[in-house]
Structure formats: C-alpha cells, structure tokens
Design an enzyme around this catalytic site. Structure first.
Site, PDB file in Angstrom:
ATOM      1  N   GLU B 281       0.808  -1.105  -0.084  1.00  0.00           N
ATOM      2  CA  GLU B 281      -0.082   0.028  -0.080  1.00  0.00           C
ATOM      3  C   GLU B 281       0.926   1.059   0.038  1.00  0.00           C
ATOM      4  O   GLU B 281       0.655   2.109  -0.820  1.00  0.00           O
ATOM      5  CB  GLU B 281      -0.946   0.029   1.264  1.00  0.00           C
ATOM      6  CG  GLU B 281      -2.003   1.016   1.194  1.00  0.00           C
ATOM      7  CD  GLU B 281      -2.897   1.000   2.398  1.00  0.00           C
ATOM      8  OE1 GLU B 281      -2.595   0.210   3.476  1.00  0.00           O
ATOM      9  OE2 GLU B 281      -3.646   1.775   2.654  1.00  0.00           O
ATOM     10  N   CYS B 304      -2.585  -0.793  13.279  1.00  0.00           N
ATOM     11  CA  CYS B 304      -2.960  -2.055  13.743  1.00  0.00           C
ATOM     12  C   CYS B 304      -3.494  -1.717  15.146  1.00  0.00           C
ATOM     13  O   CYS B 304      -4.062  -2.620  16.048  1.00  0.00           O
ATOM     14  CB  CYS B 304      -1.648  -2.770  14.010  1.00  0.00           C
ATOM     15  SG  CYS B 304      -0.269  -2.257  13.011  1.00  0.00           S
ATOM     16  N   SER B 324      -3.627   3.487   6.862  1.00  0.00           N
ATOM     17  CA  SER B 324      -3.747   2.508   6.010  1.00  0.00           C
ATOM     18  C   SER B 324      -4.811   1.663   6.160  1.00  0.00           C
ATOM     19  O   SER B 324      -5.557   1.634   7.293  1.00  0.00           O
ATOM     20  CB  SER B 324      -2.593   1.648   6.533  1.00  0.00           C
ATOM     21  OG  SER B 324      -2.661   0.092   6.074  1.00  0.00           O
ATOM     22  N   GLU B 371     -17.802  -3.410  11.161  1.00  0.00           N
ATOM     23  CA  GLU B 371     -16.921  -3.771   9.873  1.00  0.00           C
ATOM     24  C   GLU B 371     -16.290  -4.898   9.899  1.00  0.00           C
ATOM     25  O   GLU B 371     -15.680  -5.648   8.612  1.00  0.00           O
ATOM     26  CB  GLU B 371     -15.811  -2.801   9.698  1.00  0.00           C
ATOM     27  CG  GLU B 371     -16.406  -1.189   9.563  1.00  0.00           C
ATOM     28  CD  GLU B 371     -16.675  -0.358  10.807  1.00  0.00           C
ATOM     29  OE1 GLU B 371     -16.589  -1.152  11.882  1.00  0.00           O
ATOM     30  OE2 GLU B 371     -16.963   0.601  10.933  1.00  0.00           O
ATOM     31  N   CYS B 520       2.583  -2.468  22.244  1.00  0.00           N
ATOM     32  CA  CYS B 520       1.775  -3.278  22.779  1.00  0.00           C
ATOM     33  C   CYS B 520       2.141  -3.955  24.103  1.00  0.00           C
ATOM     34  O   CYS B 520       1.594  -4.585  24.903  1.00  0.00           O
ATOM     35  CB  CYS B 520       1.439  -4.452  21.832  1.00  0.00           C
ATOM     36  SG  CYS B 520       0.897  -4.039  20.287  1.00  0.00           S
TER      37      CYS B 520
END
Ligand code: SF4
Ligand code: SF4
Ligand code: SF4
Ligand code: FES
Lengths: 173, 594
Positions: B281, B304, B324, B371, B520
């Site tokens: 992308e 993410c 993205s 979604e 994370c």
C-alpha cells in the site's frame, strides 16, 4: 426561564461572544461558565460541549468543574425557586425538617428542578429574618415560621398561581 | 549533588529529587497510591507520608523536594500510624469484597492493608456509592471500589490526551469518571485500558470473556482456534511470578493446548501478512505521488492499534485517508481463520470460534466493530487480555512455570522475527522497512542486526530516514528518494505529531502510531504493574525473540508465500481487499450540533 428568551442562534452567538471575550485569560473556564450561566440561565449540555471544544478542555473536566460548585446549574430553573434557609436559627428551629418535607413533596433533591419545571429546590444561608425562623423563600415571597405540615398548602398556592397565569395567557392569545 | 540523612544514613542525592526518588535510589519502599511515575505528583492520598526533622506536619514523599541536610524518617512509628490511618479510612468507605474481586491477586490497597498490619476494622463509615458501568465493549467500571486516587485521570488526560475521566462532584460524593457520573459510552473513550492498567484497585477492569471462552471449549461441536499477539509472550510469565522480560512462547503454547484449544496459532502470522499488504500500500501511494502525479494521502499511518483508530475517527478525521486500509493483524487473522483455514481443514466456519489473546482492551472493541465480519461471521469471537489468559491458565489448574516448551501449529503459527517486533514501539515500522527496502533494492536493510535503532525505545516521538539507492527494476522511480518515517506511542504524543504534520512543521512518508506507551508490550491488558523498567525488559525480550528467529523478514515467511499462492493471489488483490482491508468512519461530533 431566561434561556427561552433566545432563539438557538442568538443563544449560540451570545455564548461565542462570552467565550471570545474571556478565553485569553488564565483560568478562563470558571469565568466563562459563570458568565454563560448568568446570561443563559443555566448550563445546558450543548453549552458545556461548546465551551469544552472552544477551550480545548475535555468535556468530563468541564463537567467536573461544573459539578464541583453548587453555584452552577445544568437544568433550567423552575418557575418558582423554593429556597430554604439553613442558617443557624432556622436550622435549630426546624429548617432541616422543612427541607426534608419539601424534598419529599417535590420528589427532588437540593439543586434540582421538578420535571414539570415548576419548582426548583435550593438551600440558602441566612436571609436575615432569624426572628421569623424557619424561613422559606419562594421567588420573592417570604414564608415565616413554616411548619412542615403547612408546606403542601404553600406549594398548592403556587400551582394555582401558575394555572391561572396559563389560563390568562391562553385567553389573551 | 548534596547529602541528606535518610533513616539515619548519609546519602548523596541530586537537585530536584523528591523524598520518594531518594528512597527508591536507596532501596527503601515508600507506599504510594495517587502517584504515577513520570507525572507530576498530586499529593492527594497521603499514604506516602514521611517524617522530616523540623517540619511539624508529615511530608508527602512524592511531592516534597529534597534540600541539603534534610533529615528524613520513612518508617518511624508516627509515619506507620499515619499511613495506617489513611488506609483504614480508605477501607472504611470501600464498597468491595476481596473474596469476590478480580483484583484480589494484585490489588494495591489490599496488599497495603496487609503490609501495614491492618487486621480489624476500626472505622465504620458511610460507603461509597457503588454503581457498575458496563456500557463499553472493553471495560467495566465499579465505582464502589474506587479510592479516588486519580491515577486513571492522569493516564487518560496526560498520557492519552482523551480526557474521558475526571473527578465529578465534590467531597464524599466525588466520583472519578465521565461527565456527571454518566457511563463511559456517553463520552469519547478509545478503550485503550490505560486507566485499568494504572488503577490500584478493582475499580476499572477489562470486560471478561473467560466464561464465553470456557463455554466454547466445552462445546464438542465447536472448533476453537486461538491466536496470541506478539506482546503476550514477553509478559504472560509475570502472571506466574516470573521476572519481567521472561520469554514464555513455548510454555504459553503448551498451556493453550492443555486448556483445550483445537488449533494454537499466532497473530504473528498475520503481522507478517500486514507487512506485505501495508508495505504494498505504501509503495502504491508513493508511486501515485511520485510517478503518476496523483494525489496520495501521505504520510501513510499504521492501522494495527484500535485505540489509535478510534482516536483518529473521533479527533482527527481529516487524517482518515492517511490511515492504512489494512485491518489489524488480529482481524486479518479472524477473517482468514474462518475462510482460508476453515476451507483447508474442512471445518464449517459456523462451528469455528476464534479466540484471541491480546495485550489490549481495545481489541475487544475492535472485534465487535460491525466492519469486522468479512468472513460472513464475526471474524474474532472473543478476546482475552494477557491478564485473563493468566487467570484462565490458573483456572485450568495448569502449573505454568513447569510446562515444557511446545511449538505452534501450522500454517498460521509460523512467523518471522519481523512479526515479533510488532509488540514494540517502532517495531511495525522496522518490520515494514526490512521488507520495503529489500523489495525495492534487492538488498538487506543496511543496518546492524536489521534494527532501526533511532526509532526503538521509549522516547515519545522518534524519526528516521533512509535513502533508497540502486533500486531494482519496477522501483526505479524511488532512486535517490529519502524515505522519512516517524514513530509515536501514547496518544498524547500522537496528537502532538499530528498537529506538527498538519501545520507543516514535519513531513514523512510513513508513520507508525501505537496507542499505548512502549507499544503493545505496555498495553492496557498486560499484567500489572507496568513501569518503564518493566517496559524496557519486555522490549528487550521481544528483540531477543526476533534475533533468535531463523527468518527475520515477513516476505521470507514460507507460510505467507503459501497463502498468497494458494488463496490470496497477490497483496492488495481482490481477495485481500475483501478480507484484509477495511474502512473508517468520521465520528467527530460536528461543531454545528449546538
Ligand atoms: S479492590 Fe482490592 S480491596 Fe477492594 S475488594 Fe478488590 S481486592 Fe479487595
Ligand atoms: S480506556 Fe483509555 S480513553 Fe477510555 S477512559 Fe480509559 S484511559 Fe481514557
Ligand atoms: S478508578 Fe482506579 S485509578 Fe481511577 S480514581 Fe478510582 S481507584 Fe484511582
Ligand atoms: S502517593 Fe504521595 S500523596 Fe499519594
């Protein structure tokens, strides 16, 4: 109350003027809230959200400040503001019982307004009428040496007053 | 430098340190409740009091600066009595029962009561009004347990710049939470769970999916698939008393098998896939901008981290085109498990239950987004945090520490080292650069150990740039281009970066944003308590995992090659578009709504 005096656009313009004129000060939030409440009668959710956005202060922080000070009100006040004196004299001569009975009769807490917007309940410091304690103020009327048992009748009086006014307005319209 | 007397010992300290800093330096423990590392002290709870010679009142260690020759007692009888009273008073209003509390294992109030030797209730007070807020997909707030320390306010306002929480009302009626004591879903909250990570008690916790997962495991009809995010392996051990930074990938895999999951897979697999899609992308956007002269939304932002997505949708919708379109690895995994893997194994996707283990509470919210149903079913059914997996392992009577190491299943358990580092701030960017550089030049990323050190570590906003030279054939248009990248973690830092980009003060091609501090590994669902020291240890463990992998680059993962050959076709192809990409929604409250 006063808020109904303005159309939504006027309301918004007024608020933006207040914000613009005060926002540069340090600690602008409280002066803006005070000024908005003075002009608009109360602080609606929309008013608070606008202030939050314009000052870039999170909404929860704005409401935190509003709910911290009992001065601020977020509901339009009722047609009749019932104020119970809780100064020392009134307190010892039954002011507290009067307040409890009013809460029960109106089914609201201090600072709140009945759903029909007829009555708001507030407590006051000494009104300077200690000889007549306990004192209850309804708008500008002073009720003296009030006993809890008399309260229902006092409130009824204002309900009647309200209906008569409505009827008169209806007739003239 | 100057000296002070700390518990009758002469100690040298630096200007600007507080009593608490000095105690920490000397290995002396002073309890704290309202204080949060890295932020200015509130001095509100008074549990950190100490005795300073010449001062009448006790001094709060967190907020009292040192002066030369100060004489401090951190543990005198008077100090102990004062601390005990503070905690006794907190307990007297506390509406909670440790016997039935999820925080019983790591509650700071409970352990403080224990440490201070509180065994009987001396004060009987009015109890905090208890009300439970389950309005969001990710979090449960129990106001009765709240001790009003305001750590969550600091996390939500200063770290994340969201401001969903603030003290409301005053005195005993004070409630720390959203506007006017409303539920969390009535204000903007990105469900990052950083509030739950810093809360010392059980007042904010994740909404548990343990019961639902157990039910699925007990249902003989269901095929239950589990995926584990990269950050779990560097933190799960802490739930069992292992030191921070212990890698437990093999033991975690063994535990998941013993719990009874039918397939034990790795979110790492789809992290590798994300690099293929997100890298393609980026190259497509660069080509549009540099060759075709078409408008392309640059910089491209990583996608993410679901808290970051919500943050953009609510506060910076003008940047939605820059995000993205790649789903997060968790969601790519769910969509592929119920299509690719189900078909491969002849499993009815309707009978498949996908469970993910995430360091993150916002992943619960993400899984429930409308979604996220491109398999025809909800792609990810349940999300457990690292802490919940710890509980589930306990519940199943598994002796975690003594488990043997096991390997994950194929094919969705295979991954490269590039996928591991998704757990760290800067890791997604490094993984992407490893692939983009090699695809465009045919050479390895020219950095030692393939690590892009300027974007690693706990600095809030980091930058790097890289000139592409000797580019290979279809990428000649990139010859000599200096690719500029930036990395931010913590949404407060993200907002700063976005404003700079908006004002033209900074410009980049690719930007990685992670919602949580450290990435994370510092997620809102990780074992408590996550300090910067713990973050650094987990980060180091993740890099060690990467360094130890035979395959270090996403495009070299054979299982990724296989899924493109067998199923997806090519990156950004039609199937990818359908299963692996998504769109975003402008959720900003319009200003006209007044
Ligand atoms: S929050 Fe802590 S003190 Fe309160 S009930 Fe839970 S474990 Fe006990
Ligand atoms: S989850 Fe994150 S955004 Fe929501 S209240 Fe907690 S810290 Fe704030
Ligand atoms: S919810 Fe937790 S962190 Fe927030 S004020 Fe209450 S006890 Fe402190
Ligand atoms: S930790 Fe120092 S006053 Fe709360």
């Amino acid at each position: 109350m006063s808020s109904t005096l303005y159309t939504p656009t006027e309301h918004q313009d007024l608020l933006m003027n207040i914000i613009e004129s005060l926002k540069e000060q340090k600690g602008a939030l409280i002066p803006i809230l005070q000024s908005a409440q003075d002009s608009l009668g109360y602080l609606s959710e929309e008013t608070l959200k606008t202030i939050s956005r314009e000052l870039s202060i999170p909404y929860s922080e704005v409401t935190g400040v509003v709910s911290f000070y009992s001065y601020f009100t977020t509901v339009p006040r009722g047609e009749f503001v019932v104020r119970v004196c809780l100064g020392t004299a009134c307190y010892v001569r039954g002011g507290k019982e009067v307040l409890e009975e009013l809460k029960k009769l109106l089914d609201i807490q201090v600072g709140d307004t009945t759903p029909d917007r007829l009555f708001s309940l507030e407590v006051g410091r000494c009104f300077g009428a200690c000889g007549l304690a306990p004192v209850v103020l309804v708008n500008d009327d002073i009720h003296q040496r009030v006993k809890p048992t008399e309260l229902a009748a006092i409130l009824a009086q204002y309900r009647v007053q309200h209906s008569e006014k409505e009827a008169a307005e209806g007739a003239s319209a | 430098m100057f000296t002070i007397q700390l518990n009758n010992r002469t100690v040298s300290v630096r200007e600007g340190m507080t009593i608490l800093d000095a105690a920490k330096q000397e290995g002396i423990k002073i309890p704290t409740l309202c204080f949060l590392e890295g932020y200015s002290p509130l001095g509100a709870c008074r549990v950190c009091v100490t005795e300073v010679e010449g001062m009448r009142a006790l001094a709060a260690a967190c907020s009292t600066p040192l002066v030369p020759d100060m004489k401090i007692q951190t543990n005198s009888p008077r100090v102990r009595r004062a601390r005990k009273s503070v905690v006794e008073l907190l307990l007297s209003e506390h509406e909670g029962d440790c016997k039935y509390c999820t925080r019983a294992d790591d509650c700071e109030l409970k352990s403080l009561a224990n440490e201070l030797g509180i065994e009987v209730q001396r004060y009987e007070g009015e109890r905090t009004l208890a009300s439970t807020d389950v309005s969001t997909a990710a979090l449960v707030r129990d106001s009765g347990k709240c001790i009003k320390c305001r750590r969550c306010v600091t996390a939500c306002n200063q770290l994340q710049g969201v401001g969903a929480l603030f003290p409301q009302y005053r005195g005993f009626a004070t409630s720390v939470g959203p506007a006017f004591r409303s539920d969390l879903d009535s204000v903007v909250c990105v469900q990052c769970g950083q509030c739950s990570a810093v809360c010392p008690v059980g007042a904010i916790t994740e909404k548990s999916h343990i019961k639902e997962v157990l039910a699925a495991l007990e249902d003989p009809e269901s095929h239950v698939v589990v995926q584990t995010a990269p950050a779990i392996r560097a933190a799960l051990g802490e739930c069992f008393g292992l030191p921070a930074g212990t890698l437990v990938t093999g033991r975690m895999t063994a535990a998941l098998r013993r719990i009874g999951f039918d397939s034990v897979f790795d979110t790492n697999f789809t992290a590798d896939l994300t690099i293929m899609e997100e890298g393609s992308e980026l190259l497509t956007r660069l080509k549009a901008a540099l060759v075709e002269g078409k408008p392309a939304a640059l910089p491209q932002f990583s996608s993410c981290s679901p808290g970051w997505i919500s943050f953009t949708e609510n506060y910076f919708p003008q940047f939605i085109p820059n995000l993205s379109s790649c789903k997060s690895p968790q969601q790519m995994f769910g969509a592929l498990a119920k299509t690719y893997y189900a078909a491969k194994k002849n499993i009815d996707p309707e009978k498949m239950v996908v469970v993910s283990v995430m360091p993150c509470t916002a992943k619960k919210f993400e899984a429930a987004r409308p979604e996220m149903r491109s398999s025809g079913y909800q792609d990810v059914d349940y999300v457990l945090t690292t802490r919940e997996l710890g509980k589930l392992i306990q519940l199943q009577g598994i002796d975690f520490v003594n488990l043997p190491d096991e390997e994950m299943d194929v094919p969705m358990g295979l991954s490269s080292g590039a996928a591991d580092i998704f757990a760290n701030t800067g890791g997604v960017m490094e993984a992407a650069l490893r692939t983009v550089y090699e695809v465009t030049t045919g050479r390895d990323l020219p950095m030692e150990g393939l690590h892009v050190t300027p974007i690693a570590g706990l600095e809030g906003i980091k930058e790097a740039s890289l000139v592409l030279t000797d580019t290979a054939d279809p990428w000649k248009f990139l010859e000599g281009v200096e690719v500029k990248v930036a990395v931010a973690h913590g949404l407060g830092n993200a907002a700063k970066l976005l404003r700079d980009i908006q004002e033209g003060k900074r410009s980049y091609h690719f930007v990685e944003i992670m919602t949580c501090p450290g990435g994370c590994i510092g997620g809102g669902g990780q074992p408590r308590f996550t300090t910067n020291e713990v973050r650094e240890k987990r980060i180091a463990a993740i890099y060690a995992e990467d360094d130890g992998k035979p395959i270090r680059k996403s495009h070299d993962n054979p299982a990724i090659k296989e899924i493109y050959a067998e199923f997806l076709g090519e990156p950004l192809g039609q199937k990818s578009h359908h299963l692996l990409h998504t769109h975003y929604v402008n959720k900003k409250e319009p200003a006209e709504a007044v």
